[in-house]
Design an enzyme around this catalytic site. Structure first.
Site, PDB file in Angstrom:
ATOM      1  N   LYS A 135       0.830  -1.211   0.000  1.00 17.37           N
ATOM      2  CA  LYS A 135       0.000   0.000   0.000  1.00 17.37           C
ATOM      3  C   LYS A 135       0.868   1.267   0.000  1.00 17.37           C
ATOM      4  O   LYS A 135       2.075   1.182   0.034  1.00 17.37           O
ATOM      5  CB  LYS A 135      -0.970  -0.048   1.180  1.00 17.37           C
ATOM      6  CG  LYS A 135      -1.916  -1.275   1.135  1.00 17.37           C
ATOM      7  CD  LYS A 135      -3.068  -1.093   0.165  1.00 17.37           C
ATOM      8  CE  LYS A 135      -3.727  -2.370  -0.318  1.00 17.37           C
ATOM      9  NZ  LYS A 135      -4.459  -3.172   0.635  1.00 17.37           N
TER      10      LYS A 135
HETATM   11  C1  LIG Z   1      -5.528  -4.283   0.890  1.00 16.43           C
HETATM   12  C2  LIG Z   1      -6.984  -4.065   0.948  1.00 16.43           C
HETATM   13  C3  LIG Z   1      -7.743  -4.353   2.092  1.00 16.43           C
HETATM   14  C4  LIG Z   1      -7.184  -5.100   3.251  1.00 16.43           C
HETATM   15  O1  LIG Z   1      -6.139  -4.458   3.881  1.00 16.43           O
HETATM   16  P1  LIG Z   1      -5.319  -5.283   4.972  1.00 16.43           P
HETATM   17  O2  LIG Z   1      -4.571  -4.192   5.708  1.00 16.43           O
HETATM   18  O3  LIG Z   1      -4.409  -6.206   4.234  1.00 16.43           O
HETATM   19  O4  LIG Z   1      -6.276  -5.976   5.834  1.00 16.43           O
HETATM   20  C5  LIG Z   1      -9.076  -3.998   2.116  1.00 16.43           C
HETATM   21  N1  LIG Z   1      -9.655  -3.421   1.059  1.00 16.43           N
HETATM   22  C6  LIG Z   1      -8.983  -3.153  -0.072  1.00 16.43           C
HETATM   23  C7  LIG Z   1      -9.688  -2.497  -1.199  1.00 16.43           C
HETATM   24  C8  LIG Z   1      -7.628  -3.496  -0.170  1.00 16.43           C
HETATM   25  O5  LIG Z   1      -6.971  -3.287  -1.313  1.00 16.43           O
END
Ligand SMILES: *Cc1c(COP(=O)(O)O)cnc(C)c1O
Length: 388
Positions: free
Chosen positions: A189
């Site tokens: 991210k």
């Molecule tokens: C990555 C992601 C999540 C989950 O995030 P985590 O921190 O890995 O739990 C939720 N929604 C979207 C759209 C994502 O891309």
């Protein structure tokens, strides 16, 4: 990152500097490994970053954060939550794990975001909330969504996993007129803590409820427990809880990452600009840009092949890897194509035609801060060769 044409160019890489390493070592040497002073600092910094009257609650993932937000607003058994099928499964899975039912609404063709015009038809007397996803880091049409929520008395819990530091109407996501916003710090991210997430709310009681639920339902976290006037051994379970607090080791990575968030966004935007400049007169549709004055986080750069392309999406990605050593990906496989969602919700492939058509054409190109301009030009050259 890579200079040679032959080196593999990965699809995504985190950007970890000496500051992060120093902070983690500090945390390890301090002996405070779990939720403590670094987590508190990260929460304070994050609340300040969002501004307004926000409370930030650090958790071990965005998935946990979304679940706690739903729970904090009392959403569960018998309730419905409207969301998009064009997302990572975690968005809808948190709704199921809260005991409620996700109801999918198809996306807009160009933004990949939930289509507000289709939301009202999906509202029933069981609907309690809308969970929009700011796909790739481009804000949803929040004025329209907030208007619908107001008229139907619904909560809005934003899945902002992609969106740091995106804005809508020049206001940072997290500070809009919604009930909760959840960010992700997963390794790929826009900023990372390895694994982690942050819940942003504006109601102190809801923030407190999230804090209690993230650590077993204990009335205050370990840090408070050890610095309060109560005896060290004392604690009290005041409600049903989970185990999804953020460790200080993770927060130690997050503190310097957050300081770099705007610089990271600028670099991603520069990469986007090169793609936009170079990828012209090709059978691909480039992603939608934000409205004037707004910030797109450019977590993802998702282009779509047009009917004029002579190769399929799958062939494209395979050739980028085998012939050019470049990692591409696909975001996302719409939830109505997964066997679990089909059997659990009774949804079918044909139910969300815009999502499925977008998926069939979608190609995520590499976009991350550690790419050099040369890396980006190399990707462009490969695409031009493949598509002309
Ligand atoms: C990555 C992601 C999540 C989950 O995030 P985590 O921190 O890995 O739990 C939720 N929604 C979207 C759209 C994502 O891309």
């Amino acid at each position: 990152m890579t200079n040679s044409k032959n080196d593999f160019l990965p699809f995504a890489l985190p950007d970890i500097g000496e500051e992060e390493i120093t902070q983690v070592v500090e945390s390890l040497r301090s002996g405070w490994l779990t939720t403590g002073p670094k987590a508190k600092q990260f929460e304070q910094d994050f609340a300040e970053f969002i501004g307004g009257n926000s409370y930030a609650v650090a958790v071990n993932s965005a998935t946990s954060g979304l679940l706690l937000a739903l729970k904090a607003f009392g959403i569960g058994e018998g309730d419905e939550v409207i969301t998009t099928p064009y997302t990572f499964s975690a968005t809808a899975m948190t709704i199921v794990n809260a005991g409620a039912k996700p109801v999918f609404v198809d996306i807009e063709k160009n933004s990949f975001n939930i289509c507000p015009k289709k939301i009202e038809a999906a509202i029933t007397e069981k609907t309690k909330a809308i969970m929009p996803v700011h796909f790739a880091g481009l804000s949803c049409d929040m004025d329209a969504i907030i208007d619908i929520a107001k008229r139907h008395n619904l909560r809005i819990i934003e899945d902002a996993a992609h969106a740091l530091p995106a804005t809508y109407n020049k206001e940072i996501i997290g500070n809009l007129k919604t009930d909760a916003t959840v960010y992700s710090f997963y390794a790929t991210k826009t900023i990372t803590t390895g694994e982690g997430g942050m819940i942003i709310v504006h109601d102190e009681k809801i923030a407190k409820s999230c804090r209690i639920m993230r650590l077993h339902g204990i009335s205050s976290d370990v840090f408070d427990r050890y610095t309060s006037t109560k005896p060290k051994w004392y604690y009290e379970i005041t409600q049903q809880g989970y185990k999804c607090n953020m460790t200080d080791i993770a927060a130690a990575i997050g503190i310097p990452q957050l300081k770099k968030a705007r610089a990271f966004q600028k670099r991603r935007e520069q990469i986007k600009d090169i793609y936009f400049k170079e990828l012209v007169d090709l059978p691909i549709i480039l992603p939608e840009e934000p409205r004037d004055g707004d910030v797109h986080s450019w977590h993802l750069f998702v282009a779509r092949l047009t009917d004029a392309a002579k190769i399929s999406r799958d062939e494209f990605i395979e050739k980028m890897s085998s012939a050019y050593n470049i990692g591409c990906s696909v975001h996302f496989i719409p939830l109505n194509l997964h066997s679990f969602w089909q059997s659990h919700l009774g949804v079918a492939e044909g139910d969300f035609p815009v999502a499925v058509d977008s998926f069939n054409r979608a190609i995520s190109l590499p976009i991350y801060t550690k790419m050099t301009d040369e890396d980006v030009h190399r990707v462009c050259l490969a695409i031009k060769e493949l598509l002309s």
